[in-house]
Design an enzyme around this catalytic site. Sequence first.
Site, PDB file in Angstrom:
ATOM      1  N   CYS A 134       0.855  -1.196   0.000  1.00 16.77           N
ATOM      2  CA  CYS A 134       0.000   0.000   0.000  1.00 16.77           C
ATOM      3  C   CYS A 134       0.887   1.241   0.000  1.00 16.77           C
ATOM      4  O   CYS A 134       1.665   1.426  -0.912  1.00 16.77           O
ATOM      5  CB  CYS A 134      -0.969  -0.028   1.184  1.00 16.77           C
ATOM      6  SG  CYS A 134      -2.113  -1.417   1.191  1.00 16.77           S
ATOM      7  N   ASP A 189      -8.394  -1.264  -7.804  1.00 13.98           N
ATOM      8  CA  ASP A 189      -7.742  -0.318  -6.894  1.00 13.98           C
ATOM      9  C   ASP A 189      -7.953   1.110  -7.376  1.00 13.98           C
ATOM     10  O   ASP A 189      -7.265   1.582  -8.280  1.00 13.98           O
ATOM     11  CB  ASP A 189      -6.246  -0.620  -6.809  1.00 13.98           C
ATOM     12  CG  ASP A 189      -5.569   0.145  -5.682  1.00 13.98           C
ATOM     13  OD1 ASP A 189      -6.196   1.078  -5.141  1.00 13.98           O
ATOM     14  OD2 ASP A 189      -4.420  -0.181  -5.348  1.00 13.98           O
ATOM     15  N   HIS A 221      -7.123  -3.520  -3.433  1.00 14.09           N
ATOM     16  CA  HIS A 221      -6.096  -2.829  -2.655  1.00 14.09           C
ATOM     17  C   HIS A 221      -5.975  -3.489  -1.278  1.00 14.09           C
ATOM     18  O   HIS A 221      -6.960  -3.620  -0.565  1.00 14.09           O
ATOM     19  CB  HIS A 221      -6.490  -1.357  -2.499  1.00 14.09           C
ATOM     20  CG  HIS A 221      -5.456  -0.520  -1.840  1.00 14.09           C
ATOM     21  ND1 HIS A 221      -4.361  -0.016  -2.512  1.00 14.09           N
ATOM     22  CD2 HIS A 221      -5.330  -0.098  -0.561  1.00 14.09           C
ATOM     23  CE1 HIS A 221      -3.618   0.697  -1.686  1.00 14.09           C
ATOM     24  NE2 HIS A 221      -4.193   0.660  -0.496  1.00 14.09           N
TER      25      HIS A 221
END
Length: 251
Positions: A134, A189, A221
């Site tokens: 991330c 995402d 994500h």
Amino acid sequence: MNAIQGTAVDIPTADGTADAYLAHPADGDPHPTVLLYMDAFGLRPRLTSMADRLAEHGYTVLVPNLFYRHGRTPVVELPEFIDPGARPEIFERIGPIMQALTPELAMRDAGAYLSWLAERPEAAAGPVALTGYCMGARLALLTAGTYPDRVAAAAGFHGGRLATDAPDSPHLVADNITAELYFGHADEDPSLPVEQIERLEEALTKAGVRHRCEVYPGAHHGFTQADTASYDRAADERHWDALLDLLKRTF
């Protein structure tokens, strides 16, 4: 697999002390080193278990608390299973802390982490590898471009905002990178739309960076994080295959 040792450590920085987790084979020898950049949920059992898994494969792994300016781990109290959709207040607390970690501060910290590792007997001499998740994927890219002489390889998984229109977008460091890169993008995402994927690919290719960028179909994500609602077991195992393959080629 190697027997491992995991310990809590403190790392002095220009702005204080970062608490961290260090995992390494328990044989007393120096090993190739991996700096693991956390996701927004921070240093917690899921990330220490990932560090342990890398250590079992023969690596010394450091996972710093990137939010140390806001307190020691846990900076934000989290449930055992993280579902931001059901608990929106989680991101309400984490968001401002993430935004406070500017690229300038993060790269100053990266220098401290790399210098600390260079002095550790558990760490083999020479450049290190990076892996980030991330927000950590963004920091891995920035670190590879900011400290090219210290980074031999960098991987990022389900990273967001990797190639924006901002003047400090991570992809703009591509010309400085000498490491080999790998990115595993989440298909679903919103923080990394197709135009950013294409912009990143173009920047790395133009700069002559050895790299591979792959989109993981159907993955969301956060797909590597087993303690969250975004976890995708198949995508996670694909991530491990890609990461270990990169590390094997690097070291």
